[in-house]
Each structure stands twice: as C-alpha cells, then as structure tokens.
Design a protein around this motif. Structure first.
Motif, PDB file in Angstrom:
ATOM      1  N   MET A  16      48.987  58.986  38.362  1.00 43.23           N
ATOM      2  CA  MET A  16      47.825  60.128  37.692  1.00 43.23           C
ATOM      3  C   MET A  16      47.903  61.675  38.541  1.00 43.23           C
ATOM      4  SD  MET A  16      45.114  57.350  38.996  1.00 43.23           S
ATOM      5  CE  MET A  16      45.803  56.228  40.653  1.00 43.23           C
ATOM      6  N   THR A  19      48.075  64.346  37.140  1.00 45.09           N
ATOM      7  CA  THR A  19      46.911  65.748  36.655  1.00 45.09           C
ATOM      8  C   THR A  19      47.305  66.647  37.181  1.00 45.09           C
ATOM      9  OG1 THR A  19      45.362  64.509  37.439  1.00 45.09           O
ATOM     10  CG2 THR A  19      45.364  63.133  35.890  1.00 45.09           C
ATOM     11  N   LEU A 129      36.443  60.173  42.053  1.00 42.38           N
ATOM     12  CA  LEU A 129      37.737  60.189  41.297  1.00 42.38           C
ATOM     13  C   LEU A 129      39.313  60.035  42.060  1.00 42.38           C
ATOM     14  CD1 LEU A 129      37.298  59.807  37.544  1.00 42.38           C
ATOM     15  CD2 LEU A 129      36.437  57.635  38.747  1.00 42.38           C
ATOM     16  N   ILE A 131      41.928  61.217  40.895  1.00 39.80           N
ATOM     17  CA  ILE A 131      42.571  62.422  39.718  1.00 39.80           C
ATOM     18  C   ILE A 131      41.275  63.762  40.269  1.00 39.80           C
ATOM     19  CG2 ILE A 131      43.202  60.843  38.291  1.00 39.80           C
ATOM     20  CD1 ILE A 131      41.178  62.248  36.360  1.00 39.80           C
ATOM     21  N   TYR A 149      39.090  66.904  31.899  1.00 40.20           N
ATOM     22  CA  TYR A 149      39.937  66.120  32.929  1.00 40.20           C
ATOM     23  C   TYR A 149      41.349  66.172  31.450  1.00 40.20           C
ATOM     24  CZ  TYR A 149      36.430  66.078  36.555  1.00 40.20           C
ATOM     25  OH  TYR A 149      35.776  66.002  37.325  1.00 40.20           O
ATOM     26  N   ARG A 151      45.050  64.067  31.291  1.00 40.89           N
ATOM     27  CA  ARG A 151      45.189  62.985  30.827  1.00 40.89           C
ATOM     28  C   ARG A 151      46.631  62.976  31.573  1.00 40.89           C
ATOM     29  NH1 ARG A 151      41.646  60.340  26.788  1.00 40.89           N
ATOM     30  NH2 ARG A 151      39.413  60.569  27.572  1.00 40.89           N
ATOM     31  N   HIS A 268      48.388  52.147  35.237  1.00 41.19           N
ATOM     32  CA  HIS A 268      49.271  53.437  34.506  1.00 41.19           C
ATOM     33  C   HIS A 268      49.491  53.871  34.030  1.00 41.19           C
ATOM     34  CE1 HIS A 268      45.420  53.949  37.652  1.00 41.19           C
ATOM     35  NE2 HIS A 268      46.324  52.997  37.937  1.00 41.19           N
ATOM     36  N   THR A 289      39.845  54.818  40.376  1.00 45.18           N
ATOM     37  CA  THR A 289      41.588  55.392  40.029  1.00 45.18           C
ATOM     38  C   THR A 289      41.181  53.562  38.244  1.00 45.18           C
ATOM     39  OG1 THR A 289      41.707  52.295  40.933  1.00 45.18           O
ATOM     40  CG2 THR A 289      42.435  55.200  42.233  1.00 45.18           C
ATOM     41  N   LEU A 292      43.424  56.214  32.683  1.00 45.42           N
ATOM     42  CA  LEU A 292      43.053  57.301  31.959  1.00 45.42           C
ATOM     43  C   LEU A 292      43.772  57.595  29.949  1.00 45.42           C
ATOM     44  CD1 LEU A 292      44.047  59.548  34.769  1.00 45.42           C
ATOM     45  CD2 LEU A 292      41.490  58.870  34.306  1.00 45.42           C
TER      46      LEU A 292
END
Length: 344
Positions: A16, A19, A129, A131, A149, A151, A268, A289, A292
């Motif tokens: 993550m 990002t 979040l 991120i 956002y 990814r 993830h 979390t 994404l």
C-alpha cells in the motif's frame, strides 16, 4: 530532490505504501525515492518502478539498538533532502535524525518532537484509509488528496516468472485458482481449511488447478486443505506454502486467473498484480485496508461482534469466519470470471 522513505514492517503495508511513492512522483517527477526497510521487502520494492533502490534495514521489528541506528544514519548523511516516515514509532525516527536529513516528515506519535521537524497531526475522520494516511505525507498539511487515488501496481519480469514456473514444475495449461489461507496476524483472520477445500473442489471439478501460497507457518494449513480433497482431485492442488521465496510467490501469483485470500499481505500483493480477487474478511474491516484493484469481491458476514481487530476471538467461537460458508465465495468467483484479466 532525493527522498528517503522509512518503510513499514508488514507485507500488505509495504504494498500500500506504493500509493505514497506514486503521489511523490506526481508532485516531483524527477525525484529519486529510496526505501529503508527490512530485507524481506526487497522483492516488493524491486517491482515498484517509482523506487530507485531498496536499502536493507538489518534490525528486527521492535529492536532499539541505538548504536546501529546511529551508524546507519551517519552512513546516509548528506544524501537526502527529505525523509518520510511511515511507522509511527520513535525508533523509526532515529535514522533520519542521525542522518541529519533537512526535512523529516511523519505523523505525531511516541514523543518524536525534535526527531521530526515536519510533524503532522492525524485526523482519522478525514483519512480513514491507511493509503490516505500514507498519501497525505506527500503533500502539505491540510491539502486535498487528488482523486482518483492511485493503486499499487507491481511490475513482473516475464523471465523471472518463467523461471519460477520451471522451478516448481508448474504449467498454465488450465486456469489457476490461487488460495492464500494464511494470516500472520492471527487465527482471527483465517477462514477455515474445510471452507477453502470446498472452494478448491468446486474449481477443480470445473477443470481448474489450485496453487496454495503462504509462509512456512502456513504449510500445514495448505496440507490440511489438500488432505480434505478426495484422491483424483488432491493431485490438482499444489501446496507452495513455505517453498517459494516472496519473489517467486509474487511472480507465480501473477499467473493466477483468480485468487481467494484472507485479509493478509498476499491479498494486497494479488490486488497489486490486478488479479481477480475474492477477499474474505472476519475480525478486520475492508474500511481501513481494502484490497485496491478493479476486480475485487469482498465477502464477509458483518456480525455484531466484528470487526474486533483481535488476534484471537474473545468469545472463542470465530463465528465471523466459521459461519461464512463456501457458497458466497464460489458465487463471487463466478461473478469475477466474466472479466478475467489475461496474464501480461
């Protein structure tokens, strides 16, 4: 502009964190990003085009070892314009401080005043979040985060992927269902083996093959899932847990036509590989979390007692996972099959 990121200590968090790297590159296209993180994270960072280099951090999670941190900091002196800290611990702020990095950015936590000189106060309502909490450190305090956002997106080298397939004698002659039944966090994230076995049986009868992923600690779980399959089906399930390196696991997961996973680091990773993914949640919440990616199905019961975020069930029943039957997961897989992404 040269930026040192002090990275997190968990697989999912490291994925993550991309990002943040993407946001930094959007703001400063010519910036160079290095990440100071545990050695295990190198295969993840090497698959992120935004990262110039991964710097191995030799200390284990929780170890202070002040002299070692000072030595590492002194070795990095004069190389960076800014440090951004993703962990909230005091220990994580020591290396950038000893390195004398001019701007040291991070969220307020564990009495880091003085160690950080760009201290942010986290508004959890504004940034629910993880991120968002990472991304916000790329901007000035109070700035609006850009939409949509970014990814995470891990890049795969076809050569290393072919090498991994050859090493484990794997073939792509049939669709691949990847199962990730482990969770380092604890039992409260583990969907039961018998449920995973039912999903595996369904897909094998449809002509698929099953690959099981995880760490050495997950090997026995993978064997339990295979043992629940009848002879003739069992041979179509390969337990790779504990046998692959993280780099090999990432490359092999990129071959999957669909993935079923607990809320874990590999979840993830699968999302960052843009694999069609069914994520099974029990004690935790996709509201903090989530995976994404475009092709994601979240399956959870949402019992009154969840999410509790406990490692073990305080009531001892684990009903948030035990009572979550295979059928909704199979149905989610069927919905995803209409938009399966080809292996790049």
């Amino acid at each position: 502009m040269k930026i040192l990121i002090v990275g997190p200590s968990w697989v999912g968090d490291m994925v993550m964190a991309q990002t943040l790297f993407q946001c930094l590159k959007q703001r400063h296209p010519q910036c160079e990003i290095d990440v100071l993180a545990p050695e295990w994270s190198r295969p993840i960072l090497e698959r992120m085009p935004e990262v110039r280099q991964a710097l191995s951090f030799p200390l284990g999670h929780g170890a202070l070892e002040l002299a070692t941190r000072r030595r590492i900091g002194k070795s990095l002196a004069g190389q960076y314009d800014q440090a951004i800290l993703l962990p909230n611990s005091l220990k994580s702020a020591l290396v950038p401080f000893f390195a004398g990095i001019p701007k040291r950015t991070g969220w307020r936590g564990e009495f880091r005043y003085g160690l950080l000189n760009d201290v942010r106060t986290l508004d959890k309502q504004r940034y629910p979040l993880m991120i968002e909490r990472f991304m916000a450190l790329a901007y000035e305090p109070g700035a609006e985060l850009p939409q949509p956002y970014p990814r995470p997106s891990l890049q795969i080298d076809p050569v290393t992927r072919e090498a991994a397939l050859g090493k484990f004698g794997l073939s792509l002659d049939r669709p691949v269902l990847a199962l990730c039944p482990g969770a380092e966090f604890g039992e409260s994230k583990r969907w039961p083996s018998e449920h995973y076995a039912k999903v595996a049986e369904t897909k094998i009868r449809e002509g698929w093959q099953v690959w099981l992923f995880g760490s050495k600690n997950d090997h026995s779980v993978g064997e339990d899932i295979r043992a629940r399959l009848i002879p003739g089906l069992r041979e179509e399930a390969v337990n790779l847990s504990g046998d692959t390196s993280l780099a090999e696991a990432i490359d092999l997961l990129s071959c999957a036509d669909a993935v079923v996973s607990n809320d874990s680091g590999l979840m993830h990773v699968a999302a960052a590989l843009n694999r069609p993914l069914v994520a099974v949640y029990g004690s935790t919440s996709p509201g903090f979390t989530p995976p994404l990616a475009e092709q994601v199905e979240i399956v959870r019961l949402g019992l009154e007692c969840s999410p509790c975020f406990d490692r073990t069930c305080r009531f001892g029943h684990y009903n948030c996972l035990r009572q979550l039957m295979p059928q909704p997961v199979n149905e989610a897989l069927q919905r995803l099959q209409g938009t399966v992404v080809e292996v790049n």
